[in-house]
Every structure is written in structure tokens, then in C-alpha cells.
Motif scaffolding. Structure first.
Motif, PDB file in Angstrom:
ATOM      1  N   LEU A 106       0.825  -1.212   0.000  1.00 27.01           N
ATOM      2  CA  LEU A 106       0.000   0.000   0.000  1.00 27.01           C
ATOM      3  C   LEU A 106       0.855   1.256   0.000  1.00 27.01           C
ATOM      4  N   VAL A 107       1.953   1.234   0.743  1.00 25.91           N
ATOM      5  CA  VAL A 107       2.864   2.374   0.733  1.00 25.91           C
ATOM      6  C   VAL A 107       3.397   2.602  -0.674  1.00 25.91           C
ATOM      7  N   GLY A 108       3.759   1.522  -1.335  1.00 24.65           N
ATOM      8  CA  GLY A 108       4.247   1.632  -2.711  1.00 24.65           C
ATOM      9  C   GLY A 108       3.188   2.158  -3.655  1.00 24.65           C
ATOM     10  N   VAL A 109       1.940   1.674  -3.479  1.00 19.90           N
ATOM     11  CA  VAL A 109       0.842   2.145  -4.330  1.00 19.90           C
ATOM     12  C   VAL A 109       0.569   3.625  -4.097  1.00 19.90           C
ATOM     13  N   GLN A 110       0.593   4.064  -2.836  1.00 17.01           N
ATOM     14  CA  GLN A 110       0.380   5.473  -2.531  1.00 17.01           C
ATOM     15  C   GLN A 110       1.459   6.342  -3.171  1.00 17.01           C
ATOM     16  N   GLN A 111       2.698   5.904  -3.071  1.00 15.50           N
ATOM     17  CA  GLN A 111       3.787   6.667  -3.688  1.00 15.50           C
ATOM     18  C   GLN A 111       3.627   6.710  -5.199  1.00 15.50           C
ATOM     19  N   GLU A 112       3.207   5.573  -5.773  1.00 16.36           N
ATOM     20  CA  GLU A 112       2.999   5.532  -7.225  1.00 16.36           C
ATOM     21  C   GLU A 112       1.847   6.446  -7.632  1.00 16.36           C
ATOM     22  N   ASN A 113       0.741   6.435  -6.837  1.00 22.23           N
ATOM     23  CA  ASN A 113      -0.392   7.311  -7.125  1.00 22.23           C
ATOM     24  C   ASN A 113      -0.003   8.772  -7.029  1.00 22.23           C
ATOM     25  N   ARG A 114       0.803   9.103  -6.018  1.00 19.48           N
ATOM     26  CA  ARG A 114       1.253  10.477  -5.857  1.00 19.48           C
ATOM     27  C   ARG A 114       2.096  10.913  -7.052  1.00 19.48           C
ATOM     28  N   ALA A 115       2.973  10.018  -7.492  1.00 18.12           N
ATOM     29  CA  ALA A 115       3.808  10.336  -8.647  1.00 18.12           C
ATOM     30  C   ALA A 115       2.969  10.490  -9.918  1.00 18.12           C
ATOM     31  N   LEU A 116       1.950   9.617 -10.072  1.00 24.07           N
ATOM     32  CA  LEU A 116       1.078   9.703 -11.244  1.00 24.07           C
ATOM     33  C   LEU A 116       0.258  10.996 -11.227  1.00 24.07           C
ATOM     34  N   LYS A 117      -0.240  11.385 -10.048  1.00 21.52           N
ATOM     35  CA  LYS A 117      -0.997  12.636  -9.946  1.00 21.52           C
ATOM     36  C   LYS A 117      -0.123  13.834 -10.289  1.00 21.52           C
ATOM     37  N   GLU A 118       1.109  13.842  -9.802  1.00 23.17           N
ATOM     38  CA  GLU A 118       2.021  14.943 -10.124  1.00 23.17           C
ATOM     39  C   GLU A 118       2.310  14.984 -11.621  1.00 23.17           C
ATOM     40  N   GLU A 119       2.491  13.800 -12.219  1.00 24.39           N
ATOM     41  CA  GLU A 119       2.740  13.734 -13.658  1.00 24.39           C
ATOM     42  C   GLU A 119       1.525  14.214 -14.441  1.00 24.39           C
ATOM     43  N   LEU A 120       0.317  13.840 -13.987  1.00 23.08           N
ATOM     44  CA  LEU A 120      -0.912  14.277 -14.641  1.00 23.08           C
ATOM     45  C   LEU A 120      -1.075  15.785 -14.545  1.00 23.08           C
ATOM     46  N   SER A 121      -0.770  16.351 -13.380  1.00 21.39           N
ATOM     47  CA  SER A 121      -0.857  17.802 -13.211  1.00 21.39           C
ATOM     48  C   SER A 121       0.132  18.509 -14.128  1.00 21.39           C
ATOM     49  N   ARG A 122       1.335  17.960 -14.224  1.00 17.40           N
ATOM     50  CA  ARG A 122       2.346  18.564 -15.102  1.00 17.40           C
ATOM     51  C   ARG A 122       1.905  18.520 -16.560  1.00 17.40           C
ATOM     52  N   LEU A 123       1.348  17.393 -16.982  1.00 14.92           N
ATOM     53  CA  LEU A 123       0.882  17.257 -18.365  1.00 14.92           C
ATOM     54  C   LEU A 123      -0.279  18.212 -18.651  1.00 14.92           C
ATOM     55  N   ARG A 124      -1.172  18.389 -17.668  1.00 20.90           N
ATOM     56  CA  ARG A 124      -2.282  19.316 -17.856  1.00 20.90           C
ATOM     57  C   ARG A 124      -1.774  20.745 -17.979  1.00 20.90           C
ATOM     58  N   ARG A 125      -0.786  21.112 -17.157  1.00 24.00           N
ATOM     59  CA  ARG A 125      -0.218  22.464 -17.267  1.00 24.00           C
ATOM     60  C   ARG A 125       0.431  22.665 -18.630  1.00 24.00           C
ATOM     61  N   GLU A 126       1.184  21.656 -19.074  1.00 23.63           N
ATOM     62  CA  GLU A 126       1.827  21.761 -20.374  1.00 23.63           C
ATOM     63  C   GLU A 126       0.794  21.862 -21.490  1.00 23.63           C
ATOM     64  N   LYS A 127      -0.308  21.091 -21.373  1.00 17.46           N
ATOM     65  CA  LYS A 127      -1.360  21.147 -22.386  1.00 17.46           C
ATOM     66  C   LYS A 127      -1.993  22.528 -22.426  1.00 17.46           C
ATOM     67  N   ALA A 128      -2.260  23.107 -21.238  1.00 15.31           N
ATOM     68  CA  ALA A 128      -2.855  24.446 -21.184  1.00 15.31           C
ATOM     69  C   ALA A 128      -1.909  25.487 -21.775  1.00 15.31           C
ATOM     70  N   GLU A 129      -0.608  25.354 -21.459  1.00 14.52           N
ATOM     71  CA  GLU A 129       0.374  26.289 -22.002  1.00 14.52           C
ATOM     72  C   GLU A 129       0.463  26.172 -23.521  1.00 14.52           C
ATOM     73  N   LEU A 130       0.451  24.939 -24.020  1.00 16.17           N
ATOM     74  CA  LEU A 130       0.510  24.733 -25.472  1.00 16.17           C
ATOM     75  C   LEU A 130      -0.738  25.292 -26.153  1.00 16.17           C
ATOM     76  N   ALA A 131      -1.902  25.089 -25.519  1.00 16.57           N
ATOM     77  CA  ALA A 131      -3.144  25.621 -26.091  1.00 16.57           C
ATOM     78  C   ALA A 131      -3.115  27.145 -26.127  1.00 16.57           C
ATOM     79  N   ALA A 132      -2.591  27.757 -25.042  1.00 15.04           N
ATOM     80  CA  ALA A 132      -2.493  29.220 -25.002  1.00 15.04           C
ATOM     81  C   ALA A 132      -1.530  29.736 -26.062  1.00 15.04           C
ATOM     82  N   ARG A 133      -0.401  29.045 -26.221  1.00 16.21           N
ATOM     83  CA  ARG A 133       0.563  29.458 -27.238  1.00 16.21           C
ATOM     84  C   ARG A 133      -0.012  29.298 -28.637  1.00 16.21           C
ATOM     85  N   GLU A 134      -0.739  28.192 -28.855  1.00 18.41           N
ATOM     86  CA  GLU A 134      -1.344  27.965 -30.167  1.00 18.41           C
ATOM     87  C   GLU A 134      -2.374  29.040 -30.478  1.00 18.41           C
ATOM     88  N   ALA A 135      -3.193  29.394 -29.467  1.00 16.63           N
ATOM     89  CA  ALA A 135      -4.187  30.453 -29.670  1.00 16.63           C
ATOM     90  C   ALA A 135      -3.506  31.785 -29.965  1.00 16.63           C
TER      91      ALA A 135
END
Length: 281
Positions: A66-95
Motif C-alpha cells: 500500500l505504501v508503494g501504491v500510494q507513492q505511485e499514485n502520488r507520482a502519477l498525480k504529479e505527472e498528470l498535473s504537469r501534463l495538464r499544465r503543459e497542455k494548457a500552455e501549449l493551447a495558449a501558445r497555439e491560440a
């Protein structure tokens, strides 16, 4: 000796005997009568200890998992947040790239030199409908020059400094623009309306303008080039004096969403009216 200590000692001794029996059982081919009795007595205890041990091992393994799963989930959430920020930045630049390309397309189609400017602020008082751009006299921007966007006419430069200028919008009642109705060629003067938007005034009572008609600059005032989109008529009424018609116009430009504009670099005195009134083939 206290009772609690005696109880612990007894349990340790019994466990020792149990373990001794278990190990000796693996080495002998036969079990004696006494050993069999002891083995039957302590077998349930040995099974209980073994079960507790297995459960503890299982709980520990589950905890580590469970500790490993929690750490993996935390890492995945951080990666998802980073990808969403990058997507928003790319969309803003494209616009932004799309807006710049449209402005540059207008720039190439204009008959006059122009410069792209960034909006850097708005009038803080709220009394005037103006904003500020990051181009000024050092860039060839002077008072009186027209300002447009991809959707249509924005306004006019009212004041200019070395590296910034103030733009008054077409929705300001202080700014007048000579315009035509594109479909009927009916001519009037556009000013900002108190109820919002603009009003095309001094239309002939015989004007054929209708709701939905597009309004464009006429080029006859010597300030704005002809053919720049202004907006569309959404209502027509009789003027205050009862002598002329008045059309209420919704601007083509969404001023709240503007961040870049195009300044048309006319001469200091405005455009040559003669050149716009000449007949063209």
C-alpha cells in the motif's frame, strides 16, 4: 517471583519444548509415546503461533504494498498535473500564434504600413473606454492613428509617448467614425452608445439598412481606411430630433478578450481623403 514473570517463563519453556519436539520429529522415523502426547498437547499452540506469524507477515507485505501504491499514485498525480499544465500552455501558445498569424495576414493585405502591439493595461478610472499598448513614438505610433484587430476596427490612438500609447475605443462616445452599411451603402457617423455598443447616426430616413447588416468604415473622414469591419446592426430607430434614422450596432470585436492589436501607421495628418473618393475601376 511475580506471577506475570512466571507466566511468561512458562510460555517460553512450553514453546521451547514444542520447537524441540518439532525439530526432533524431522530427524526420527518414529515418535515415542511421551513425545506423541506432548506433541498432541502443544500442536494447537504451534499452529496458533504459526498462524499469527503468517498473518503478521501478510499484514506487513500488504502495508509495504500500500505504501508503494500510494507513492505511485502520488507520482502519477504529479505527472498528470504537469501534463495538464503543459497542455494548457501549449493551447495558449497555439491560440496566441493563431491571433498573431491573423494580424500578420491583415498586415500584409493592408495598403499601409502597420505594427503589432501588445495591450499592457486599461484605464483605471473607468470613465473612459481606453487601454494602453506597448508601442509609441519610437515605433512610429502617433496620436490619431487607427487601431484594428482580426475581427475589425478597435479605435484610435489618443495619446502617445516614447514606448507606449493610449487607445480610445469605438464604443467611446468621444470618438466618431464615418461609416457605411456594406449592403446598401447608406452612410452615417458611428459613435459609442450610452447603453453599450455603438450607434450609427444621421442615416437618411430613406435608408434601406436592416437588422443584421454589416457596418464598415467609409474612408471618407481621412482618419480610417475604408472597408474595415465595425459590427452588425441589431436595431434601427428614429433619432432624437426625428430627422434621421439611427442604427444600434454590436461591435465585431470582443474588447474584453483583446490582448494584441494592429496599429495602422498613417501620416501624422491622417489618410488622404482624395485618394479614397476617387473612382476606382
Amino acid at each position: 517471583m511475580p506471577r506475570s514473570i512466571r507466566d511468561v517463563a512458562l510460555v517460553v519453556v512450553l514453546l521451547g519444548l514444542c520447537l524441540a519436539l518439532i525439530f526432533s520429529y524431522g530427524k526420527k522415523s518414529e515418535i515415542g509415546a511421551a513425545e506423541a502426547v506432548v506433541y498432541r498437547v502443544f500442536r494447537p499452540l504451534e499452529q496458533g503461533v504459526s498462524g499469527v506469524k503468517n498473518k503478521l507477515a501478510s499484514l506487513w507485505n500488504n502495508y509495504v504494498y500500500l505504501v508503494g501504491v500510494q507513492q505511485e499514485n502520488r507520482a502519477l498525480k504529479e505527472e498528470l498535473s504537469r501534463l495538464r499544465r503543459e497542455k494548457a500552455e501549449l493551447a495558449a501558445r497555439e491560440a496566441e500564434n493563431i491571433r498573431v498569424r491573423k494580424l500578420l495576414d491583415i498586415k500584409t493585405r493592408l495598403e499601409h504600413p502597420s505594427v503589432v502591439a501588445q495591450i499592457i493595461g486599461e484605464d483605471a478610472s473607468g470613465w473612459f473606454r481606453t487601454f494602453f499598448i506597448d508601442k509609441g513614438t519610437d515605433d512610429g505610433v502617433f496620436a490619431g492613428m487607427p487601431v484594428t484587430a482580426t475581427e475589425g476596427l478597435v479605435g484610435r490612438i489618443s495619446r502617445s509617448a516614447a514606448n507606449m500609447a493610449q487607445v480610445v475605443l469605438i464604443t467611446d462616445s468621444a470618438l466618431a467614425v464615418d461609416c457605411r452599411v456594406a449592403r446598401t451603402r447608406d452612410r452615417g457617423v458611428l459613435r459609442g452608445a450610452l447603453e453599450g455598443g455603438c450607434a450609427l447616426r444621421y442615416l437618411s430616413p430613406r435608408a434601406q439598412a436592416q437588422e443584421g447588416d454589416e457596418v464598415i468604415t467609409s474612408g471618407l473622414d481621412g482618419v480610417f481606411p475604408s472597408g474595415l469591419p465595425i459590427g452588425r446592426i441589431h436595431a434601427i430607430r428614429m433619432g432624437e430630433q426625428g430627422l434621421f434614422l439611427e442604427a444600434l450596432v454590436t461591435p465585431s470585436v470582443d474588447f474584453a478578450a483583446l490582448d494584441q492589436v494592429l496599429v495602422i501607421l498613417s501620416t501624422r495628418g491622417g489618410f488622404d481623403v482624395q485618394s479614397w473618393t476617387e473612382e476606382r475601376p
